[in-house]
Design a protein around this motif. Structure first.
Motif, PDB file in Angstrom:
ATOM      1  N   VAL A   1       0.689  -1.272  -0.105  1.00  9.33           N
ATOM      2  CA  VAL A   1      -0.044   0.325   0.149  1.00  9.33           C
ATOM      3  C   VAL A   1       0.823   1.239   0.179  1.00  9.33           C
ATOM      4  N   LEU A   2       0.797   2.008  -1.055  1.00 12.51           N
ATOM      5  CA  LEU A   2       1.954   3.007  -1.224  1.00 12.51           C
ATOM      6  C   LEU A   2       1.174   4.241  -0.196  1.00 12.51           C
ATOM      7  N   VAL A   3       2.079   4.860   0.536  1.00 15.30           N
ATOM      8  CA  VAL A   3       1.704   5.988   1.461  1.00 15.30           C
ATOM      9  C   VAL A   3       2.369   7.155   0.915  1.00 15.30           C
ATOM     10  N   GLY A   4       1.655   8.375   0.481  1.00 19.80           N
ATOM     11  CA  GLY A   4       2.302   9.547   0.174  1.00 19.80           C
ATOM     12  C   GLY A   4       2.620  10.518   1.404  1.00 19.80           C
TER      13      GLY A   4
END
Lengths: 277, 333, 525
Positions: free
Chosen positions: C395-398
């Motif tokens: 899960v990409l987290v900015g």
């Protein structure tokens, strides 16, 4: 039934409805047509449209632009509708309080609404999303938070109009509670113009979301149209298709919603429609 | 009303407008303050992180410098005091006061937005008037469809498409930037060079507002045409041109100017995106750079300054309002 | 030390003859070099700020005692010769005579001692590490500097280039608040070029320093660094000749191929040997499942790093085999290789018991996307797809820079991407990531993933104080084998930044520091 028939006879409204249905169908069947995730690198980087089975070409990583456009419909509709509903919730609450109670409450709330209406909404949205980090939820809440003023003004106007009607006065005399009067008597009579404006808010919300994603403030886990155009901006010399197709998708969707909303408005409330021009 | 009385009224109104402006600035400054405090993380940490290194000494220094060890209320008051003195804080990423960064970029943004605003207003109302006067004609239909499409077009995408056609494909216009760098030009050539760079950004920014103003003008004209005083004027035997120019346009413009004033904020927001597309060295690009680096002092400063610009534009439309409709004595109906 | 010994020492160092520099007869004076600086540096004083643009520009203004060749061996800079005592404790530098600062004052050994021992240890984290090893620094005469170390430190001789130890004027800085010194705007150094004008947001104009100590140098009259924040505009500027040199990430990776083909331009990936940017997928070794060696090995197998290089970096990168870059010293290719194999990755995951659940998912892992631009974003997207193939949801987290620094520095992350310079010697640029004594909460670019192996610690420690190169190689080979087996981080690529320049310019790349170099010998034919 009468309104449905009236709508069916409304040409631009029907065009809007048909276009909108196309977008909705694309959003629904996206996973069936493109079983592979739109993030999957299925072709060579910068594959031109039509080659390697990529109808709309491939992006910098070789991802299918067509799949991106299809899945993007889901994201745009989801965010558009959810944030329009958020805006409606805020706008109706503020407008109802303002219109029902009037006086100083009205003055303060309307000053606040005016302030929100004059400040650059997009810059505020950037500020909010950047500060709280972009995710589906923060984006929806932010768009809602900058889109409510027209809804608040409309609700207030409707409440002012209905506040002193006989049926409200009658309910007041019978000693009904305020919240029952508001929810049971005034709101149902004010709802149709509110719904029309909300439906038009969906269109502006989609535009706003696409601009945020374009600026790099989208949810990194969602393939959205604005994100795709943003990724295509710097490589526009190498791959025009990366920015052209998602942009067309936004244009068609927003156009569809606007046509549909205006048709609805003409049919439901000719009065509001004229005023809004 | 005597001329003196009217002048006093205008003066009073100007004062009330300025008071309103100050109030708005204070509200936004307070909002900025709350936002920074509400954001996740310690503001000192954020600032230290932006300075590229974070050690306990720097954190302590920053806390002292910004009074973060004092009660909230005291902090807010000193923050507002700084804003009033035009001290918008310090960008640790750029190592310069925020107000300097913003003032440096403001002229380019004003050039872009004011040009686009004027163009959209002039051309939009002209086209709208034409369409309105010829309501129902082919021209009117073409025009309505076009404005509907423009209204649904994302501004940044329109800009990109212009780049694609006029720069990448045809090679007619410079795709990005404000001026040709590294060449010696005479002042006139320089001005022409800037104008050439302005064509696409201004067009893309003006397009959507042009569509909005044109649609408004069209329906406004149609509405005005049906009103009694126009019929009276015709009955009095005034010529067609005189009716159109003297009565219809003037009256039809009122709602257009109202909306134009209200949408100044949206126009400035559009400028932020357009400047990103065209690498236009204004506040928009500063926003984008600050965004990439999450340079909060700069973002907050831009928000404040742009809000002031928008309110100033609102005041401007108020003046225009007065010009076209002398009967108006107060701005707010 | 008598004169004969001194000469011998000089020869031993290979110091007398600068190499790598074209010694063509017709080196002409004059000409302007236009190039790019991006992003615009906050200051030009390299002693105060060590971001890449500051170093690129400041490298022309501030010089160091030494330079380093592509092989990372020392070459004369402002020091014409140097000597290391056999016990490895005493370093003696002889300066060139007649060096002056841009304000006309002479540069002497006093300035060197002040810079290294007083100013840099305050303001330059890397120099602080290096010069904290010095027991005493003396200036016996104006042209001699002597450093005495507390204990031997093999890479000490590698700490004197213009990026690691720029020399600043004592008469301007001594006794002042260095960071707030008003003369910082003037940027007074000893380099071949001096600051003429800095128009913020537009350009930095450098002109010839007439009092430069090397005969005839610099050959160029001026260098103009243009600030062009937009990538497409930068590419256009190079294409139409507005600028004649680009470095680092001035042109985006996808444009590099296009310029390789342009006839008037020269393309090279040389000139980055000192930095050797090394990139990896960082995994917090403290948290399950990343605390299991088999999981980390599986990660090495499941990323198709060839494709990663091709798609995200457009081929401007080489697959990394382990902790030490092949571009630098003590690299050993004889380590375990992890070929791209989804099956092997799955087998390792099955083996450790991380089997797919009912929904086909093995795990969900949060990946923080470093906020440093588009290629980091693309890399995150690439990793996510790679992990999806074995049923792991990434899960990409900015986040923003402060957030990234805070989360990674405080070990509050699961996965992220990182890129570090190797700095010419494993003791300087590599050990810091793996030794357990460098597990320091709150400090970025330390052993943030929390890998700890006493044997690795011992090997790195011994190699740092060993002077014999062959013995060091042995120790570093051993360390590479152990680390590649343990996979504390999943090494992905050695990024190959390009330097692209107009063929009319010669001597652009003469050392392993490339575009950060002084450019005194650059000339236009």
């Amino acid at each position: 039934m009468e309104t449905v028939r009236a709508f069916l006879r409304h040409p631009s409204g029907m065009i809007g409805l048909v276009l909108l249905l196309v977008v909705v169908v694309v959003a629904i069947i996206a996973p069936m047509v493109f079983p592979v995730s739109p993030w999957e690198m299925v072709g060579a980087p910068f594959t031109p449209p039509g080659e390697d089975g990529l109808w709309l070409g491939g992006d910098t990583l070789g991802r299918d632009v067509a799949a991106g456009v299809a899945y993007g419909a889901r994201v745009s509709l989801l965010i558009g509708i959810a944030s329009a509903l958020a805006a409606m919730a805020i706008g109706v609450v503020i407008g109802a309080i303002s219109g029902y109670f009037g006086g100083k409450v009205d003055l303060v709330l309307m000053r606040m609404t005016e302030l929100f209406q004059t400040i650059p909404a997009f810059v505020l949205a950037i500020l909010l999303v950047a500060t709280f980090n972009p995710s589906l939820l923060t984006i929806i809440l932010t768009i809602g938070a900058v889109s409510w003023p027209p809804l608040a003004r409309l609700t207030r106007a409707e409440f002012l109009r209905l506040r002193h009607r006989e049926f409200v006065e009658a309910a007041l005399c019978q000693g009904e509670r305020t919240w029952r009067i508001v929810l049971g008597h005034i709101l149902p009579n004010a709802i149709s113009p509110i719904l029309v404006v909300t439906s038009l808010t969906v269109a502006t919300a989609i535009l706003l979301e696409s601009a945020l994603s374009f600026m790099g403030l989208g949810d990194p886990n969602l393939m959205s149209w604005g994100f795709m155009i943003g990724a295509g901006r710097t490589v526009i010399r190498n791959a025009w298709w990366m920015s052209v197709f998602p942009g067309l998708a936004i244009l068609l969707t927003v156009l569809a919603i606007n046509l549909f909303g205006e048709g609805l408005s003409d049919v439901l409330n000719p009065r509001v429609s004229r005023r809004r021009s | 009303m005597t001329p003196l009385g009217s002048a006093a009224a205008i003066g009073l109104q100007a004062i009330s407008r300025i008071a309103q402006l100050v109030a708005v600035i204070l509200v936004i400054a307070t909002f900025n303050f709350v936002l920074v405090r509400a954001a996740p993380g310690d503001p000192a940490q954020v600032m230290a992180g932006q300075s590229g290194a974070s050690d306990p000494k720097l954190l302590d220094d920053l806390r002292k410098e910004y009074g973060l060890d004092k009660p909230y209320f005291v902090q807010l008051v000193s923050h507002l005091g700084r804003v009033v003195r035009l001290d918008l804080g310090y960008s640790y990423r750029q190592r310069r006061p925020v107000v300097d960064l913003i003032l440096e970029r403001l002229p380019a943004t004003l050039l872009l937005t004011v040009t686009a605003f004027c163009l959209a207003l002039v051309i939009g109302t002209a086209l709208g008037a034409l369409a309105g006067l010829a309501a129902g004609s082919v021209l009117d239909t073409v025009f309505t469809v076009l404005s509907l499409v423009l209204y649904a077009t994302p501004v940044f995408w329109l800009g990109l498409m212009l780049v694609l056609v006029f720069s990448v494909t045809l090679g007619w216009l410079p795709p990005f930037g404000y001026e040709t760098i590294n060449v010696q030009l005479s002042p006139i050539e320089h001005a022409l060079d800037i104008m050439k760079h302005m064509i696409m950004p201004v067009t893309s920014l003006a397009a959507i507002y042009l569509a909005i103003y044109a649609r408004l003008m069209r329906s406004s004209i149609i509405e005005v045409a049906q009103q009694d005083f126009i019929k009276t004027a015709r009955a009095k035997g005034l010529s067609g041109t005189r009716i159109v120019v003297g009565h219809m346009l003037r009256n039809a413009l009122v709602p257009v100017v109202t909306v134009a004033g209200m949408q100044a904020g949206a126009l400035v927001g559009g400028a932020v995106v357009i400047e990103t597309v065209f690498a236009w060295p204004g506040l928009g690009r500063l926003t984008f750079e600050a965004l990439l680096q999450r340079d909060y002092p700069v973002l907050l400063g831009i928000f404040l300054i742009l809000s002031i610009v928008v309110i100033a534009l609102n005041l401007l439309t108020d003046l225009v309002y007065r010009l076209i409709d002398p009967r108006m004595t107060t701005g707010a109906a | 030390m008598n004169r004969r010994e001194f000469t011998k020492a000089m020869l031993a160092c290979g110091a007398a003859i600068p190499f790598g520099i074209t010694r063509a007869a017709g080196q002409t004076r004059g000409g302007t070099l236009n190039t790019i600086i991006q992003p615009e540096p906050p200051v030009l004083v390299t002693a105060l700020n060590q971001q890449q643009p500051t170093l690129t520009l400041g490298g022309k203004i501030y010089e160091g005692l030494l330079k380093y060749g592509a092989d990372l061996k020392p070459m004369p800079g402002m020091a014409q010769s140097w000597e290391i005592s056999p016990d490895g404790l005493t370093y003696t530098f002889k300066l060139f005579p007649g060096i002056t600062f841009h304000d006309g004052k002479p540069m002497t050994s006093e300035d060197v001692v002040f810079s290294c021992m007083k100013l840099l240890v305050e303001t330059h984290p890397r120099a602080r590490q290096n010069f904290s090893r010095v027991a005493s620094a003396e200036a016996p005469d104006p042209l001699t500097v002597v450093f005495k170390l507390k204990q031997p430190f093999a890479p000490f001789i590698g700490c004197f280039d213009c990026t690691s130890a720029p020399i600043v004027p004592k008469h301007i800085y001594d006794g002042t608040d260095y960071r707030k010194n008003p003369k910082n705007d003037k940027a007074i150094g000893t380099g071949p070029f001096k600051l003429k004008e800095w128009v913020r947001g537009s350009h930095v104009h450098l002109v010839r320093h007439d009092g430069y100590y090397l005969k005839d140098q610099p050959y160029l009259d001026e260098i103009v660094y243009r600030v062009i924040p937009d990538a497409a505009s930068r590419a256009l500027a190079l294409e139409n000749g507005t600028v004649q040199l680009v470095q680092w990430s001035d042109v985006e990776f996808y444009d590099v191929q296009r310029f390789k083909a342009q006839k008037n331009l020269e393309f090279t990936t040389k000139g980055y040997e000192y930095f050797a940017p090394h990139q990896w997928l960082e995994m917090n070794n403290r948290i399950a499942p990343m605390n299991d060696k088999r999981f980390r090995q599986a990660v090495m197998h499941l990323i198709d790093r060839e494709a990663f290089s091709k798609r995200v970096y457009f081929g401007n990168a080489k697959v990394a085999t382990g902790p030490i870059s092949s571009k630098t010293r003590f690299y050993d290719p004889n380590v375990k290789r992890y070929e791209f194999s989804v099956d092997k990755a799955k087998a390792l995951l099955d083996d450790m018991g991380l089997k797919p659940g009912a929904n086909g998912k093995r795990a969900e892992i949060k990946y923080i996307v470093p906020p440093y631009g588009e290629s980091y974003q693309r890399a995150g997207e690439f990793f996510r797809q790679s992990f999806a193939r074995v049923g792991i949801d990434l899960v990409l987290v900015g986040t923003d820079m402060a957030g990234w620094a805070e989360k990674v520095g405080n070990w509050d992350y699961e996965m992220t991407q990182n890129l570090l310079y190797q700095l010419g010697d494993p003791a300087l640029g590599v050990a810091r990531t793996y030794i357990s004594s460098n597990i320091k909460k709150g400090i970025l670019f330390s052993n943030t993933q929390g890998y700890s192996n006493p044997e690795v610690d011992k090997l790195f420690d011994e190699a740092a104080i060993t002077l014999d190169a062959a013995r060091r190689q042995e120790l570093y080979s051993k360390v590479q084998q152990i680390l590649v087996e343990d996979v504390p981080v999943a090494w992905t690529l050695e990024i190959e930044y390009p330097i692209i320049y107009d063929k009319a310019f010669k001597n652009i790349v003469t050392t392993g520091i490339g575009s950060h170099e002084t450019f005194g010998s650059v000339y236009k034919s």
